[in-house]
Enzyme design. Structure first.
Site, PDB file in Angstrom:
ATOM      1  N   CYS A  64      -6.266  -0.437  -9.870  1.00  0.00           N
ATOM      2  CA  CYS A  64      -7.206  -1.496  -9.823  1.00  0.00           C
ATOM      3  C   CYS A  64      -8.711  -1.504  -9.370  1.00  0.00           C
ATOM      4  O   CYS A  64      -9.423  -2.421  -9.299  1.00  0.00           O
ATOM      5  CB  CYS A  64      -6.511  -2.684  -8.943  1.00  0.00           C
ATOM      6  SG  CYS A  64      -6.757  -2.305  -7.049  1.00  0.00           S
ATOM      7  N   CYS A 117      -3.262   1.780  -4.678  1.00  0.00           N
ATOM      8  CA  CYS A 117      -3.257   0.940  -3.426  1.00  0.00           C
ATOM      9  C   CYS A 117      -1.642   1.107  -3.006  1.00  0.00           C
ATOM     10  O   CYS A 117      -0.786   1.348  -4.055  1.00  0.00           O
ATOM     11  CB  CYS A 117      -3.144  -0.678  -4.203  1.00  0.00           C
ATOM     12  SG  CYS A 117      -4.693  -1.001  -4.267  1.00  0.00           S
ATOM     13  N   GLY A 154       3.618  -9.541  22.966  1.00  0.00           N
ATOM     14  CA  GLY A 154       3.636  -7.986  23.260  1.00  0.00           C
ATOM     15  C   GLY A 154       4.753  -7.387  24.284  1.00  0.00           C
ATOM     16  O   GLY A 154       4.804  -6.258  24.236  1.00  0.00           O
ATOM     17  N   CYS A 164      -8.987   2.656  -5.822  1.00  0.00           N
ATOM     18  CA  CYS A 164      -7.572   2.534  -6.437  1.00  0.00           C
ATOM     19  C   CYS A 164      -7.689   2.913  -8.006  1.00  0.00           C
ATOM     20  O   CYS A 164      -8.433   2.477  -8.817  1.00  0.00           O
ATOM     21  CB  CYS A 164      -7.121   1.320  -6.330  1.00  0.00           C
ATOM     22  SG  CYS A 164      -5.316   1.126  -7.156  1.00  0.00           S
ATOM     23  N   CYS A 184      -2.139  -5.106  -5.669  1.00  0.00           N
ATOM     24  CA  CYS A 184      -2.804  -3.959  -6.846  1.00  0.00           C
ATOM     25  C   CYS A 184      -2.459  -4.843  -8.386  1.00  0.00           C
ATOM     26  O   CYS A 184      -3.353  -4.941  -9.043  1.00  0.00           O
ATOM     27  CB  CYS A 184      -2.019  -2.656  -6.592  1.00  0.00           C
ATOM     28  SG  CYS A 184      -3.068  -1.327  -7.687  1.00  0.00           S
TER      29      CYS A 184
END
Lengths: 252, 232, 308
Positions: free
Chosen positions: C266, C288, C54, C263, C294
């Protein structure tokens, strides 16, 4: 008698050839209000900066509860500055975040020490706004929409919210109207008594020093020329400079 | 018995640095002793240094030479040399002072001004406020004034606020600088009663009383304060 | 849209990953464009970044043959870690077939000759702008994020020296002030992307402008995550299985936000959706954002249908 919280000895600091501090010693005990007075350029603000660790002296030591402030490292000093210490600047702009709401300003110190409950932070902020006489309805307003006196009161709330033991104040009433000054002085006075705060206040306002301070130090050209009980120093000044300072005040 | 307050060879002079270092001697060789329950009136012509002596006794003026010994917490504390914090502590617990003039604190209500020294001594807030109210009433200060800051009060009203603030805590030693100067006869009588009650409770009192009637009513003896020029 | 050569190289229909084609690798360039000294310098920065999760490591970012804001930081990180046997996937907002993704993929095919793919499962290195794939990543994969502004405190404290000090002292009250302000004004934390996280309980980090929805995927991810900011010349990293927590308040906990729809292709109800405007009459649909995920779901549904 209690041992002092803050003790400083032999503080000396030069800016080039100009001595800003010459062998200054000072201590502050628990619950005590100490004023540093003197004309502009006498070194009083420099002394405050050295005592609060913002500036290092050429010589001398500052101890907080026995610990050398200038040797403790920045992390520890910053922690001190947001927990056991507070600093109230002359210009509230230096002590506030002007683009953060009043509530956020008060809450910042709480969040800096780990407060993570929004509701509690907000409740605490509201109670402090009430103590410094800022309308609760202004909690989400930006400080830039506040008057100078309100900004200064907000700065005090922001400083005191984490219950510091010692607060440094640099000319806290400096840029304010006389009527607003009185209100602010009274606020500082009552809060410091209520909370048992120690306050080290720099001011050139003799009347403010008399109202607030238990003890007073008179500075001139980097030296403490006289110090003692506030009313004794002001009513029975010994040093020529103190006599001049006291006699220069207009009686209201 | 150790006096509540005494001085030993107290001398005080002022050096005026702004006037070329002119030195003005005011007090010299003052040996004063006040016992518990005794009221001593300072006596002497105007300008002899009575007020200066009072201020020295309170620690408001520093002493030139000599000692100012206050019986505080069972021991004698020399106010001439004591640490400022010790003086503040002595003033909080032992030594009260009623001056001629009230130093007004902005925005603080009369009742709170009177209660403040009691609260500082540890009296619970409610009780302190109740005692303040009772004493202000006894001094004939109307209730409607108790909640106001005394800045706009008349001289007599301010003096009564001052008296209430000085008498309410029950200090073992009390200094009174012309406590009745601005009062009418009725209120003067109340002050005389207050002083005598305090004496009965063992308070040692040093006062300057210009009013002969009051002085005779309260003082056990006079203490001469002579002008230094004359004495020298 | 995909170019013809892109299609022929990998294409939706091809399940097998494309093979490196030595013949198409450009001559006159070092492997993966950057010279070896530069790559070593960047790898040192990456190692340091991995060692301090980080924490932003400065590095000597090079001029790249594309403008700042197009992924120069990500490309330099990718170039430094890429080997000839790697398979690279590049996504932009979850999609493999936007200009940026295609260009970067083609760039590395030409300068490194590596294989590329659109399949998350097949990639060993995935460079991304603004998304994390929906499919759970593995230990043998590396995520490379393109980062426009690596400093999470940038908008609150413009002085770089001061933000460095705040990181050094872990003094992050300021970031919470920002979240406090959101709740005070709007009733909730309004940050929907680039939502700040604490890494390994120590450093406050910008996850790059991925949606807050993706933040939980960073927590204890099996893959190594590297972040490159070209203009700001910073690299930072999250080693595998590192704790990554989104900042929040006890009484206003972090919530990943997604559009409350399924979606349109899908039918997925637990993935991040893009809103697509379909006509001028206000018609719209939600699909998606992760095109590979997807497609996989659509293919699976199709083969299930075929089996029935």
């Amino acid at each position: 008698m209690t041992t002092p919280l803050l003790t400083a000895e032999g503080l000396t600091l030069r800016f080039g050839a100009i001595p800003a501090l010459l062998d200054v010693a000072i201590d502050v005990a628990e619950g005590e209000v100490v004023a540093i007075v003197g004309e502009s350029g006498s070194g009083k603000t420099t002394l405050l900066r050295v005592l609060s660790g913002l500036m290092s002296p050429d010589a001398g030591t500052v101890r907080w509860l026995g610990q050398d402030v200038h040797a403790m490292g920045e992390a520890a000093r910053r922690r001190l500055m947001r927990t056991e210490w507070g600093f109230v600047h002359q210009n509230p702009r230096d002590g506030l975040r002007l683009n953060v709401s009043a509530g956020g300003n008060v809450g910042e110190r709480l969040m800096a020490v780990g407060a993570r409950h929004y509701g509690n932070i907000r409740t605490e902020a509201l109670s402090w706004l009430a103590r410094v006489e800022v309308d609760a309805a202004r909690i989400d307003d930006l400080p830039r929409t506040f008057s100078g006196g309100m900004q200064q009161r907000l700065q005090i709330a922001r400083t005191l919210v984490t219950r510091p033991r010692l607060v440094f104040m640099d000319e806290p009433t400096g840029g304010l109207d006389v009527s607003v000054q009185a209100r602010l002085l009274d606020l500082i006075r009552s809060l410091s008594r209520e909370l048992g705060l120690s306050v080290l206040i720099v001011t050139h306002d003799i009347a403010a020093a008399r109202l607030l301070a238990d003890r007073i130090l008179v500075m001139r050209r980097g030296r403490v020329v006289e110090q003692g009980l506030t009313d004794r120093v002001l009513d029975d000044p010994q040093h020529p400079y103190t006599q001049l300072l006291v006699s220069s005040v207009l009686a209201a | 018995m150790i006096p509540a307050l005494r001085t030993e060879g107290l001398a005080k002079a002022f050096t005026l640095h702004l006037q070329g270092g002119t030195r003005i001697p005011v007090l010299g060789g003052v040996d004063l002793a006040v016992q518990r329950g005794e009221c001593v009136a300072l006596w002497g012509p105007s300008g002899a240094g009575k007020s200066t002596l009072m201020r020295c006794l309170y620690g408001n003026y520093g002493a030139g030479t000599g000692r100012i010994l206050l019986r505080h917490r069972g021991e004698e504390l020399d106010l001439a040399t004591a640490d400022p914090r010790a003086v503040i502590e002595a003033r909080r617990e032992t030594l009260g002072y009623v001056s001629q003039f009230l130093r007004v604190i902005p925005r603080v209500a009369t009742r709170d001004i009177v209660a403040e020294p009691m609260i500082a001594r540890g009296v619970p807030r409610e009780e302190a406020l109740a005692r303040a109210t009772a004493l202000l009433r006894r001094l004939n200060l109307p209730d409607r004034l108790h909640g106001l800051p005394p800045a706009t009060f008349s001289g007599g009203e301010q003096q009564r606020v001052n008296l209430a603030r000085g008498f309410a805590p029950g200090y073992p030693v009390l200094l009174l600088d012309e406590p009745t100067a601005s009062l009418d006869a009725a209120n003067r009588a109340i002050v005389v009663a207050l002083i005598n009650e305090a004496k009965a409770q063992g308070t040692a009192i040093v006062g300057i009383f210009h009013d002969a009637e009051v002085r005779e009513a309260v003082a056990d003896r006079l203490f001469d304060v002579l002008p230094q020029q004359d004495a020298a | 849209m995909s170019t013809p050569d892109d299609r022929s190289a990998e294409g939706r229909g091809h399940l097998n990953r494309s093979r490196p084609n030595e013949g198409t690798m450009m001559e006159g360039y070092n492997f993966a464009y950057l010279d070896e000294a530069t790559k070593r310098m960047i790898r040192r920065a990456i190692l340091k970044a991995v060692a301090i999760p980080g924490h932003q490591i400065p590095f000597g970012a090079r001029e790249m043959p594309l403008p700042y804001g197009w992924g120069t930081g990500g490309i330099q990180v990718t170039a430094s870690i890429l080997g000839p046997a790697d398979t690279l996937k590049v996504i932009d907002q979850g999609s493999d077939d936007t200009t940026n993704a295609i260009s970067i993929r083609r760039f590395f095919r030409r300068v490194a000759g590596v294989a590329t793919t659109e399949r998350t499962a097949e990639a060993s290195v995935i460079q991304t702008r603004h998304r994390i794939p929906e499919r759970t990543l593995r230990e043998d994969q590396i995520m490379v994020y393109q980062v426009p502004q690596p400093e999470p405190l940038f908008k609150l404290e413009p002085r770089r020296a001061e933000t460095k000090r705040l990181h050094a002292l872990a003094d992050y009250g300021l970031m919470h002030v920002r979240l406090y302000e959101d709740i005070a004004r709007l009733g909730h934390i309004a940050k929907a992307y680039d939502y700040p996280v604490m890494v390994n309980g120590r450093y406050l980090m910008s996850p790059s402008p991925i949606p807050a929805f993706d933040n939980p995927k960073m927590h204890r991810m099996a893959a190594l995550q590297l972040f490159g900011a070209g203009r700001e010349k910073r690299i930072y990293a999250i080693p595998p299985y590192t704790e990554v927590r989104s900042l929040d308040f006890e009484d206003h906990p972090f919530r990943p936000i997604r559009a409350p729809h399924a979606c349109a292709f899908c039918g997925s109800t637990d993935t991040y959706l893009d809103e697509v405007i379909t006509d001028d009459a206000g018609g719209r649909m939600f699909v998606c954002s992760d095109t590979d995920f997807c497609t996989e779901r659509q293919d699976a549904a199709a083969s299930r249908e075929a089996a029935e």
